[in-house]
Design an enzyme around this catalytic site. Structure first.
Site, PDB file in Angstrom:
ATOM      1  N   CYS A   2      -8.612  -0.264   4.694  1.00 41.54           N
ATOM      2  CA  CYS A   2      -9.226   0.741   5.549  1.00 41.54           C
ATOM      3  C   CYS A   2      -8.323   1.010   6.749  1.00 41.54           C
ATOM      4  CB  CYS A   2     -10.612   0.361   6.074  1.00 41.54           C
ATOM      5  SG  CYS A   2     -11.799   0.062   4.779  1.00 41.54           S
ATOM      6  N   ARG A  27      -3.617   2.122   3.480  1.00 43.18           N
ATOM      7  CA  ARG A  27      -4.571   1.039   3.706  1.00 43.18           C
ATOM      8  C   ARG A  27      -5.859   1.214   2.896  1.00 43.18           C
ATOM      9  NH1 ARG A  27      -3.296  -1.831   8.222  1.00 43.18           N
ATOM     10  NH2 ARG A  27      -5.421  -2.588   8.345  1.00 43.18           N
ATOM     11  N   TRP A  74     -11.200   1.725   1.919  1.00 47.71           N
ATOM     12  CA  TRP A  74     -11.006   0.936   0.701  1.00 47.71           C
ATOM     13  C   TRP A  74     -12.313   0.170   0.540  1.00 47.71           C
ATOM     14  CZ3 TRP A  74     -11.138  -4.144  -0.929  1.00 47.71           C
ATOM     15  CH2 TRP A  74     -10.516  -4.434  -2.148  1.00 47.71           C
ATOM     16  N   ASN A 100     -13.063  -1.408  10.023  1.00 48.27           N
ATOM     17  CA  ASN A 100     -12.178  -2.011   9.025  1.00 48.27           C
ATOM     18  C   ASN A 100     -12.492  -3.504   9.013  1.00 48.27           C
ATOM     19  OD1 ASN A 100      -8.652  -2.921   9.285  1.00 48.27           O
ATOM     20  ND2 ASN A 100      -9.992  -3.031   7.534  1.00 48.27           N
ATOM     21  N   GLY A 101     -12.957  -4.015   7.877  1.00 49.74           N
ATOM     22  CA  GLY A 101     -13.285  -5.444   7.801  1.00 49.74           C
ATOM     23  C   GLY A 101     -14.566  -5.645   7.021  1.00 49.74           C
ATOM     24  N   GLU A 485       7.787 -10.561 -10.460  1.00 52.58           N
ATOM     25  CA  GLU A 485       7.754  -9.385  -9.594  1.00 52.58           C
ATOM     26  C   GLU A 485       7.912  -8.107 -10.428  1.00 52.58           C
ATOM     27  OE1 GLU A 485       6.779  -8.774  -6.784  1.00 52.58           O
ATOM     28  OE2 GLU A 485       7.756  -6.938  -6.142  1.00 52.58           O
ATOM     29  N   LYS A 489       5.115  -5.199 -10.446  1.00 52.80           N
ATOM     30  CA  LYS A 489       5.420  -3.801 -10.094  1.00 52.80           C
ATOM     31  C   LYS A 489       4.901  -2.868 -11.171  1.00 52.80           C
ATOM     32  CE  LYS A 489       6.023  -3.901  -6.873  1.00 52.80           C
ATOM     33  NZ  LYS A 489       6.042  -4.999  -5.995  1.00 52.80           N
ATOM     34  N   GLU A 492       1.027  -2.725 -11.301  1.00 55.63           N
ATOM     35  CA  GLU A 492       0.461  -2.088 -10.099  1.00 55.63           C
ATOM     36  C   GLU A 492       0.500  -0.565 -10.177  1.00 55.63           C
ATOM     37  OE1 GLU A 492       1.253  -4.420  -5.972  1.00 55.63           O
ATOM     38  OE2 GLU A 492       3.057  -3.900  -7.064  1.00 55.63           O
ATOM     39  N   HIS A 508       5.473 -21.048 -25.781  1.00 51.41           N
ATOM     40  CA  HIS A 508       4.156 -21.693 -25.685  1.00 51.41           C
ATOM     41  C   HIS A 508       3.028 -20.673 -25.573  1.00 51.41           C
ATOM     42  CE1 HIS A 508       6.240 -25.469 -25.350  1.00 51.41           C
ATOM     43  NE2 HIS A 508       7.029 -24.903 -24.449  1.00 51.41           N
ATOM     44  N   LYS A 607      -2.524  -1.571   0.727  1.00 53.28           N
ATOM     45  CA  LYS A 607      -1.315  -2.273   1.132  1.00 53.28           C
ATOM     46  C   LYS A 607      -1.581  -3.448   2.057  1.00 53.28           C
ATOM     47  CE  LYS A 607       3.407  -1.512   2.053  1.00 53.28           C
ATOM     48  NZ  LYS A 607       3.724  -2.149   0.771  1.00 53.28           N
TER      49      LYS A 607
HETATM   50  C1  G6P Z   1      -1.210  -6.295  -1.250  1.00 47.49           C
HETATM   51  C2  G6P Z   1      -0.051  -5.335  -1.403  1.00 47.49           C
HETATM   52  C3  G6P Z   1       1.175  -6.086  -1.917  1.00 47.49           C
HETATM   53  C4  G6P Z   1       1.507  -7.254  -1.007  1.00 47.49           C
HETATM   54  C5  G6P Z   1       0.303  -8.164  -0.786  1.00 47.49           C
HETATM   55  C6  G6P Z   1       0.565  -9.153   0.334  1.00 47.49           C
HETATM   56  O1  G6P Z   1      -1.619  -6.744  -2.478  1.00 47.49           O
HETATM   57  O2  G6P Z   1      -0.397  -4.284  -2.282  1.00 47.49           O
HETATM   58  O3  G6P Z   1       2.278  -5.195  -1.977  1.00 47.49           O
HETATM   59  O4  G6P Z   1       2.547  -7.988  -1.576  1.00 47.49           O
HETATM   60  O5  G6P Z   1      -0.844  -7.394  -0.406  1.00 47.49           O
HETATM   61  O6  G6P Z   1       0.710  -8.440   1.522  1.00 47.49           O
HETATM   62  P1  G6P Z   1       1.545  -8.919   2.756  1.00 47.49           P
HETATM   63  O7  G6P Z   1       1.437  -7.782   3.742  1.00 47.49           O
HETATM   64  O8  G6P Z   1       0.904 -10.170   3.255  1.00 47.49           O
HETATM   65  O9  G6P Z   1       2.950  -9.142   2.306  1.00 47.49           O
END
Ligand code: G6P
Length: 612
Positions: A2, A27, A74, A100-101, A485, A489, A492, A508, A607
């Site tokens: 948010c 956000r 969000w 937000n929260g 990673e 990616k 996501e 395995h 994010k």
């Molecule tokens: C969310 C974002 C990711 C990020 C993660 C941790 O899931 O979409 O891209 O890696 O949070 O966020 P931070 O700001 O703590 O790296």
């Protein structure tokens, strides 16, 4: 999670707030809304969908006054729809709030308010909070700042809020606990936002509100109080953020811009820290801690998502170079597990935003148990950077695409510098290897540039895998976190199911999935596990899997056995993740674009995850 924006001053509030919400859409983006006071009336406009959908609602509105609050959501409590969108109004129609929260004790507060005859239109915890404030305002017959303060004393949870009062059309009351809130201080005008990006166009002077503080802006200017009603001195800071850093700059998406920014962001991260000519590595933020780190018995990295993957790379680096015992923990697990922490343990948070609720809470818990807490953050002034004893900023610049790219490589760059500096202080690195590593580090930006030149080649490969339903990513050693990673990616942003595995673990389980429809991405560079990875490739090919391999420049052997090979320049083995991850970012990006996905704002994600 948010984004919130608020404004009071002499400008037209609504367009300014909407513009700010667009900057904060990373956000959350399932609904948005604004509340303004115009012609003595409190008006709320809100809409399910993106901020551009709200703009349609606002299209026919003329000047809506000079004060307002706005929110991009969000969803936590209640599905994304027009009713659950913020702002929320109190029953009397006097107050409006953005939040937000999460208010954890909302159910009991709601029951108390229901008993008193309050009615609720939405399913949100936020509507409970605004009515709770109203109830206090009525029963105690007090002004809004006092009502907010008294209400928050009884609230359990996390919040950044701004409240608007129809009876006080020049006043905004804000507060925070656990969720970020920045106040922009202009000339006779004030801004509130979840981060500085909506503000920097108008002023660079900001105040970061602290937890359990209330900010009141009215004709007397800005006043900050704590929950005990004691006035606090606002510390005005200058943000060094330029507008072009938060714009797309000709790229189709922020994510692509951020991928292509990596030669610069890694160079920015190294600047003034790594000097190969003089064989110096210095991390200003850790000057007095490197010696202590060198003596550490244990380091625990806590992080979430991509940052957790950076932590896994950090584990290999610190073990390999500095011979220190390292553990990497998901912050959300660590904080609730009663972990054993001994005096002198180092707990290091890795976080792009510096606001991730679980990471923040894990740090606080570690601190209370006596650990030395450090941070590796990107956002300057963020909550994690402020509660840690010391740390290193990654200097990657604002990352707006929800899927992290340049923040990851900057985190790995910082962790590599930390591991080298610690190892050097500890004496576990020969002078020759130390010098060699510094020379190789300084050359990384140029090598990343060379990989980016292959973007068309990677795009062509992506076209052949656009409609795959599954993907496996395999790597060993330092490239195992890179495989994780790569898989993250892809899932996501393209919504393709993807798994990352240590290459040897394939036998395995995942090997059962391999057939002619299964794309398998191998990171098969010439390092100490090269031969073993080559054997794993043979095992996949024997079962007709389709292999894309990330290989070292000039490696013809692997090229001859796989379907597609993407070359990356050679570097020291411990620096390889900084190069091998780049083609995987591009592969995911192009596949997602070809599938028509919204790569910058993938569904359900946000994010900055400020809820647990
Ligand atoms: C969310 C974002 C990711 C990020 C993660 C941790 O899931 O979409 O891209 O890696 O949070 O966020 P931070 O700001 O703590 O790296």
């Amino acid at each position: 999670m948010c984004g919130i924006v608020a404004y009071v001053g002499s400008r037209e509030a609504a367009p300014l707030i909407v513009k700010g919400l667009k900057r904060l859409e990373y956000r959350g983006y399932d609904s948005s809304g604004i509340a303004v006071i115009t012609d003595q009336a409190l008006k709320v406009f809100k809409k399910k969908g993106k901020v551009k959908d709200l703009e349609v609602v606002l299209a026919n509105q003329n000047n809506l006054g000079n004060i307002g609050i706005g929110h991009t959501r969000w969803a936590t409590h209640g599905e994304p729809n027009d009713v659950n969108a913020h702002p929320h109004m109190s029953n009397s129609g006097r107050l409006a709030i953005i939040h937000n929260g999460i208010i954890e004790n909302y159910a009991s507060l709601k029951q108390m308010l229901l008993n008193k005859g309050y009615e609720f239109k939405s399913q949100t915890d936020t509507e409970v909070l605004v009515n709770f404030i109203e109830e206090i305002q009525k029963t105690k017959n007090c002004e809004l700042p006092d009502a907010v303060r008294l209400a928050l004393k009884d609230v359990v949870g996390a919040y950044a809020i701004v409240v608007l009062d129809k009876e006080n059309p020049g006043q905004l009351v804000a507060a925070r606990k656990g969720s970020p809130l920045v106040i922009g201080v202009g000339h006779e005008e004030y801004f509130f936002a979840s981060d500085a990006t909506p503000i920097i166009e108008y002023t660079k002077e900001v105040v970061y509100l602290d937890d359990l503080e209330i900010a009141i802006v009215n004709q007397d200017g800005l006043t900050i109080k704590n929950l005990q009603n004691e006035e606090q001195d606002p510390e005005i800071q200058t943000v060094e953020l330029e507008l072009e850093a938060i714009e797309k700059g000709g790229f189709d998406h922020f994510m692509l811009k951020e991928i292509f920014e990596q030669p610069k962001s890694i160079a920015d991260c190294l600047r003034g820290r790594v000097n190969p000519d003089e064989a110096i590595i210095q991390l200003g933020g850790l000057r007095s801690h490197i010696g202590k780190l060198a003596k550490a018995k244990r380091i625990v990295f806590v992080a979430c998502g991509t940052s957790w993957h950076a932590g896994l790379v950090g584990e290999y680096l610190f073990e390999e170079l500095a011979r220190i015992n390292v553990e990497v923990e998901y912050a959300s697990e660590f904080r609730y597990r009663n972990p054993i922490i001994k005096e002198g343990d180092f707990v290091i948070a890795i976080s792009q935003s510096g606001e991730t609720a679980d990471t923040l809470a894990a740090l606080e818990m570690a601190k209370s148990k006596g650990a030395v807490i450090l941070g590796v953050c990107n956002v300057v002034g963020s909550s994690i950077s402020r509660i840690t004893e010391a740390g290193v900023y990654t200097h990657a610049g604002p990352e707006i695409g929800v899927a992290s790219t340049k923040a990851f490589t900057a985190q790995v760059t910082v962790l590599t510098m930390m591991a080298i500096a610690t190892a050097h202080a500890k004496g576990t690195l020969s002078d020759e290897t130390y010098r060699q590593l510094l020379i190789e580090m300084a050359a990384i930006p140029e090598k990343v540039e060379k990989i980016l030149e292959k973007s068309e080649e990677i795009k062509d490969i992506s076209k052949l895998f656009t409609f795959a339903s599954n993907f496996i990513f395999l790597g060993r050693g330092l490239n195992f976190p890179v495989a994780l990673e790569g898989a993250l990616k892809l899932k996501e942003i393209s919504y393709i199911h993807a798994e990352g595995y240590p290459a040897a673990e394939m036998k395995h389980g995942p090997i059962a999935l391999i057939d002619e429809d299964m794309p398998v991405v191998f990171i098969a560079i010439k390092d100490s596990s090269y031969e073993k990875v080559v054997s794993n490739i043979q095992e996949v090919k024997a079962r007709k899997g389709r292999v894309i391999a990330i290989v070292s420049e000039g490696d013809r052997d692997v090229k001859s056995m796989v379907d597609f090979a993407i070359e990356v320049p050679k570097t020291h083995e411990v620096l390889q993740p900084l190069l091998t991850v780049i083609p995987l970012q591009l592969l995911s990006y192009y596949i997602a674009v070809l599938r028509g996905r919204n790569v910058d704002q993938p569904r359900n994600l946000a994010k900055s995850v400020t809820v647990e």
